[in-house]
Design an enzyme around this catalytic site. Structure first.
Site, PDB file in Angstrom:
ATOM      1  N   GLN A 123       0.817  -1.221   0.000  1.00 24.07           N
ATOM      2  CA  GLN A 123       0.000   0.000   0.000  1.00 24.07           C
ATOM      3  C   GLN A 123       0.850   1.270   0.000  1.00 24.07           C
ATOM      4  OE1 GLN A 123      -3.041  -0.432   3.113  1.00 24.07           O
ATOM      5  NE2 GLN A 123      -4.393  -1.402   1.630  1.00 24.07           N
ATOM      6  N   MET A 173     -26.793  14.228 -20.099  1.00 16.29           N
ATOM      7  CA  MET A 173     -26.069  15.279 -20.804  1.00 16.29           C
ATOM      8  C   MET A 173     -25.263  14.694 -21.963  1.00 16.29           C
ATOM      9  SD  MET A 173     -25.828  18.536 -20.885  1.00 16.29           S
ATOM     10  CE  MET A 173     -26.106  19.334 -19.297  1.00 16.29           C
TER      11      MET A 173
END
Length: 592
Positions: free
Chosen positions: A142, A502
């Site tokens: 990580q 849209m």
């Protein structure tokens, strides 16, 4: 500014402490014993009351230090939800919102929200866990270069290097997020730094001694600009988001009403000037009102304050306010003449500049004919729509019904898409900091987590509603679990047209109706989804259900979702095509 190393904190640098900080009882504050407790102490010293975040391995020491703090932590379902909630909190309060995440995917999940805050100059502080310093560069578990990833999208970021200075890093990052042109900052916190011992109290928020944004504009420049504005025959004020950030709405109102100058806002500044005032022309740009776009096109002198003249506002630069002298006031000198040439540049805080400008005006512009022209444009290009009560529901009608059923200070959050435009066009905003949306980055999924942050920030008796689209809602709908767990009274209206509308509208207009990947015929039942989360679900499928269901949802004390089946073919107008002429806006597809 940004850098890999933490900037040393000067004890003599300018201090900008919020009033809340002074109200905190010293005995309530965290005792500094480690780097992690210094981080929390810095937040407490800044008056922070809430933090939004998600736990994880590298940030665990900071969360452990938060355990005994008076700061309330709102655990979000996803880090993107955390950063949007924190951003909205900052929009409503004016103080930096705080979000927290662990290293690696936790940090990268914040990136969209940080970029969003950067584009809209929203005050935000992000705290990210990091692998121990000795592991950095080893591709540890990580690990990601959070400082490198976020450098282009933060006002400042820090890689903390010592338990003795990490609290100061956080104090400085908080101070910078709020001071001058607001924006996001980030502090990356290696685990060995937060676990390390220290007794260094970070003090209150600071900013570097070298960071001194101008408060007032040059007085001689103000006087020259005011002299020109007073001579204008067709004056207009363009108020940008900087007016809101500087809490300059009162100064804007006093100036505009005393000198009788029409006011146009940008989208981020919606609510900066009451839209029910006769001088208000609402907002301009791609989907702004026709009369606002006519005014900014035909003006001979524009006072533009706190705006960066983004492309969705200006359309084509060559056709933007072609006959006008531009007076551009902004706190960030980098914005002056960046997109639109400033004939009269003024660098300063919006509130201070309005006060200077007001005092310097020799007389009001003689603009009676201009005011008559503006009123005529309002009559010629009203914001209206056709409605067949036997046909599918028009989304504009839903927005108007909700507006009528709520108080003037109701906070409206939105996702991004057609629903965002209808919510901005057909709601009458009369109060500052009641419009909370994603503008520059246009981040779908912003609406629901923003409603959570706004609810936390709002007054107890203030209503919070969210307008979302079905596509936008799907992107962050897991945050509904947070609203249920925290018992937050928010009402979400999903204007469901089974599409990312849209995109569908643009495909119809510019891609020969080739609706590739824009229609969503497989949408879940959002009312039932709400019930599965533990919220209330409502459904509206016909006009005769609208008013009663809207009121029932608003009356419910807790999170609710209203799935509104709207006309799937409805489009957003007026519209200025990208790069087009604001004065040639289209009122229908055949005019594009």
């Amino acid at each position: 500014m940004s850098g890999d190393g933490a900037t040393p904190v000067s004890p003599n640098t300018e201090t900008d402490r919020g009033d809340d900080a002074a109200e905190h009882d010293e005995t309530d504050r965290t005792e500094v014993q480690t780097g992690a407790s210094a981080v929390i102490r810095a937040l407490e010293n800044a008056g922070v009351r809430y933090a939004f975040g998600v736990q994880g391995g590298a940030i665990m020491p900071v969360y452990d230090a938060l355990y005994d703090s008076a700061i309330d932590h709102i655990t979000m379902a996803h880090e993107q939800g955390a950063v949007h909630a924190a951003t909205a909190y900052g929009t409503v309060t004016g103080d930096p919102g705080v979000c927290m995440a662990t290293s690696g995917p936790g940090a990268t999940n914040l990136v969209t929200g940080i970029a969003d805050a950067n584009m809209d100059s929203e005050p935000l502080l992000a705290l990210t866990g990091q692998v121990p310093t000795d592991f950095v560069g080893n591709d540890a578990f990580q690990e990601t270069d959070t400082v490198g990833v976020t450098r282009p999208i933060t006002k400042a970021n820090y890689f903390s290097s010592s338990p003795d200075t990490v609290g100061g890093d956080v104090s400085e990052a908080f101070g910078l997020a709020k001071m001058g042109r607001q924006g996001p900052t980030l502090v990356d916190l290696p685990k060995d730094v937060t676990q390390g011992e220290t007794d260094a109290d970070p003090g209150g928020p600071t900013t570097p001694g070298t960071y001194n944004p101008a408060e007032e504009a040059d007085q001689a420049a103000v006087e020259r600009a005011a002299e020109r504005f007073a001579q204008a025959e067709r004056p207009v004020i363009l108020a940008g988001g900087g007016v809101m950030k500087a809490d300059a709405c009162e100064q804007l109102y006093e100036f505009a009403t005393e000198f009788e100058v029409p006011v146009v806002t940008t989208m981020p500044a919606i609510g900066a000037f009451p839209e029910d005032h006769e001088l208000s022309l609402s907002w301009a740009g791609m989907h702004g009102t026709g009369y606002a776009n006519m005014a900014i096109t035909m003006t001979d002198c524009m006072l533009a304050v706190g705006t960066r003249f983004d492309d969705r506002l200006t359309g084509g630069i060559d056709t933007f306010a072609p006959d006008a002298d531009i007076i551009h006031a902004d706190i960030d000198p980098a914005e002056i003449s960046k997109n639109v040439h400033a004939d009269y540049p003024l660098v300063g805080d919006a509130k201070a500049v309005f006060e200077q400008f007001h005092a310097a005006m020799p007389q009001a512009p003689e603009a009676d004919e201009w005011l008559e022209q503006v009123a005529q444009w309002k009559d010629e290009y009203p914001m209206d729509y056709e409605m067949d009560e036997d046909g599918p529901i028009k989304p504009q009608f839903v927005v108007e019904v909700v507006d009528a059923a709520t108080a003037d200070d109701t906070i409206v959050t939105t996702g991004v898409g057609q629903h965002q435009m209808w919510a901005s066009q057909y709601w009458t905003y009369t109060k500052p900091r009641t419009w909370v949306s994603s503008h520059g980055l246009g981040t779908m999924g912003y609406g629901l987590p923003a409603a959570i942050g706004a609810r936390i920030a709002a007054d107890d008796d203030q209503q919070v509603v969210c307008f979302d689209g079905d596509g936008s809602f799907l992107m962050t709908c897991q945050e509904l679990s947070v609203a249920v767990r925290e018992e937050l009274d928010i009402t979400v209206f999903v204007l469901n047209n089974a599409a990312i509308g849209m995109v569908r509208q643009w495909q119809d207009a510019f891609y020969e109706q080739r609706r590739m990947a824009s229609e969503y015929p497989w949408m879940p039942a959002f009312d039932k989804l709400a019930e599965a989360f533990g919220a209330r679900g409502f459904r509206i499928e016909s006009y005769d259900e609208v008013e009663e269901t809207v009121q029932e949802a608003l009356d419910y004390e807790g999170p609710s979702i209203v799935d509104v089946f709207i006309d799937p073919e409805e489009n957003v107008y007026p519209m200025v095509p990208s790069g087009g002429d604001n004065g040639l806006f289209a009122l229908s597809e055949d005019q594009l």
